[in-house]
Motif scaffolding. Structure first.
Motif, PDB file in Angstrom:
ATOM      1  N   GLY A 322       0.822  -1.207   0.000  1.00 29.66           N
ATOM      2  CA  GLY A 322       0.000   0.000   0.000  1.00 29.66           C
ATOM      3  C   GLY A 322       0.855   1.256   0.000  1.00 29.66           C
ATOM      4  O   GLY A 322       1.863   1.349  -0.713  1.00 29.66           O
ATOM      5  N   ALA A 324       2.449   2.193   2.628  1.00 25.88           N
ATOM      6  CA  ALA A 324       3.323   2.042   3.792  1.00 25.88           C
ATOM      7  C   ALA A 324       4.733   1.602   3.423  1.00 25.88           C
ATOM      8  O   ALA A 324       5.538   1.340   4.316  1.00 25.88           O
ATOM      9  CB  ALA A 324       2.707   1.033   4.767  1.00 25.88           C
ATOM     10  N   ARG A 359       0.269  -1.328   9.175  1.00 29.13           N
ATOM     11  CA  ARG A 359      -0.440  -2.007   8.085  1.00 29.13           C
ATOM     12  C   ARG A 359      -0.323  -3.524   8.210  1.00 29.13           C
ATOM     13  O   ARG A 359      -1.277  -4.256   7.905  1.00 29.13           O
ATOM     14  CB  ARG A 359       0.103  -1.546   6.731  1.00 29.13           C
ATOM     15  CG  ARG A 359      -0.626  -2.157   5.532  1.00 29.13           C
ATOM     16  CD  ARG A 359      -0.146  -1.555   4.226  1.00 29.13           C
ATOM     17  NE  ARG A 359      -0.754  -2.211   3.082  1.00 29.13           N
ATOM     18  CZ  ARG A 359      -1.959  -1.922   2.577  1.00 29.13           C
ATOM     19  NH1 ARG A 359      -2.689  -0.975   3.130  1.00 29.13           N
ATOM     20  NH2 ARG A 359      -2.433  -2.564   1.522  1.00 29.13           N
ATOM     21  N   GLU A 362      -3.034  -5.707   9.757  1.00 29.23           N
ATOM     22  CA  GLU A 362      -4.276  -6.019   9.038  1.00 29.23           C
ATOM     23  C   GLU A 362      -4.245  -7.422   8.409  1.00 29.23           C
ATOM     24  O   GLU A 362      -5.287  -7.935   8.002  1.00 29.23           O
ATOM     25  CB  GLU A 362      -4.497  -4.981   7.936  1.00 29.23           C
ATOM     26  CG  GLU A 362      -4.614  -3.551   8.446  1.00 29.23           C
ATOM     27  CD  GLU A 362      -4.658  -2.537   7.314  1.00 29.23           C
ATOM     28  OE1 GLU A 362      -4.849  -2.955   6.147  1.00 29.23           O
ATOM     29  OE2 GLU A 362      -4.480  -1.334   7.592  1.00 29.23           O
TER      30      GLU A 362
END
Length: 381
Positions: A322, A324, A359, A362
């Protein structure tokens, strides 16, 4: 058994290698999570190599864990047994679904089969595989797409590539993201970092980390060349530590030979599992400029260890990283430019480390297990 209740599933774990690379991390993570979600009603049997029987019996106290014949530790024998012995075993344990976690499956299983296809890079990046490996896995993927009741993939990118390249039926593909073991992969303490530095003989030197198989698709030669160009003129150049299995990329040795003599490049091979958080989390940057991945477990594990990650936006990697992680290309000059920029920007590295760590939370194996259970329930006839 009611229609919505999960079926009895036999999981074939005989393909798990001793070194616990990608497929080992996947199977171990999945089985560990299944052991924690037994309230869902999943009824498991697992067949494994004899060396793994005790491990899986501990992980899955409510499951039947069966040792495979000793000969299946050798790949040709395992593939032959998969076609004959595995279907017989499925019948013996009363399996309603057979799950094959690594590309191949029995042609006649006697019950519905689900197969995990980890990536489509044998089609998208064929030049990075030798001919025999490419031919074998291309055939296995096509066969599994035809034979399996459901196919499980670790990313939307892999699903989309199978549909685009092989006209796979999208209604029979389930996306189950890999998870990360947050106990094993965590932000390391100063003591953990120091232990790894001492073990590697780094002293006070800072370093850039790579962890993974040294296969052509991982782009290690261009990482070495990019790192050397990024740090060659620095007063205190960080080392590059390329850890993991030896692989089969002859270009790595050529890239190593080009490294200026004043730079330090370490190739320690496999690291102890307990050392991975200190290794990844202690690096200035964890670099992974791959040509493409089916998922990208190494970058997720590095993120979970609070390492700033530099990778490429190829295939599934943006799904995992993503915003990150930092991105570069596969080209050594661009790697050099982007790596140098990261090395010069401590505040950005700290921000990426925090964003990646957050992140990574998740991605859990429990979520992956739930998708698998749903796929097995759909597959049951």
């Amino acid at each position: 058994m009611t229609a919505g209740r999960p079926p009895r599933v036999l999981i074939d774990a005989t393909s798990v290698p001793a070194d616990r690379g990608g497929v080992g991390r996947y199977v171990d993570g999945l089985l560990g999570a299944l052991g924690k979600v037994t309230g869902s009603g999943v009824d498991l049997a697992v067949v494994s190599l004899r060396t793994d029987q005790e491990r899986y019996a501990r992980m899955l106290p409510g499951a039947e864990v069966i040792p495979a014949p000793a000969a299946v530790a050798h790949r040709p024998a395992r593939l032959a047994w998969e076609q004959t012995g595995l279907p017989m075993l499925a019948q013996q344990v009363g399996a309603q679904v057979l799950h094959s976690p690594f590309y191949t499956c029995p042609l006649r299983a006697g019950c519905p089969v689900t197969v995990t296809l980890h990536d489509a890079t044998f089609f998208t990046e064929p030049e990075h595989y030798d001919k025999s490996r490419r031919t074998f896995f291309r055939s296995a993927i096509k066969t599994s797409l035809r034979r399996a009741s459901r196919v499980i993939v670790p990313s939307k990118a892999t699903r989309d590539e199978l549909i685009r390249l092989l006209d796979a039926d999208p209604t029979r593909i389930d996306v189950a993201y890999h998870g990360v073991d947050h106990a094993a992969f965590h932000a390391p303490s100063d003591e953990e970092k120091a232990r790894v530095r001492a073990r590697l003989g780094l002293g006070s030197s800072s370093y850039v980390a790579f962890l993974g198989a040294k296969e052509p698709r991982k782009n290690v030669p261009n990482l070495i060349r990019g790192w050397a160009r990024a740090v060659a003129d620095r007063a205190d150049p960080p080392a590059l530590v390329v850890a993991g299995g030896q692989g089969h990329d002859d270009d790595i040795d050529r890239a190593v030979a080009e490294v200026p003599s004043h730079l330090r490049l370490l190739r320690p091979g496999y690291l102890r599992y307990a050392d991975l958080p200190g290794f990844l989390g202690g690096a200035l940057v964890a670099a992974y400029p791959s040509y493409g991945e089916g998922f990208g477990l190494p970058i997720l594990e590095a993120m979970a260890c609070a390492a700033p990650v530099l990778t490429t936006p190829r295939l599934s990697l943006p799904e995992v990283g993503g915003d990150a992680v930092a991105y570069t290309s596969e080209d050594p000059d661009q790697i050099a430019t982007d790596l140098a920029a990261l090395l010069d920007d401590e505040s950005r590295r700290l921000a990426l480390a925090k964003a990646g760590f957050d992140r990574a939370k998740e991605f859990t194996w429990e979520s992956s297990a739930e998708v698998h259970i749903a796929a097995w329930t759909r597959a049951r006839s």
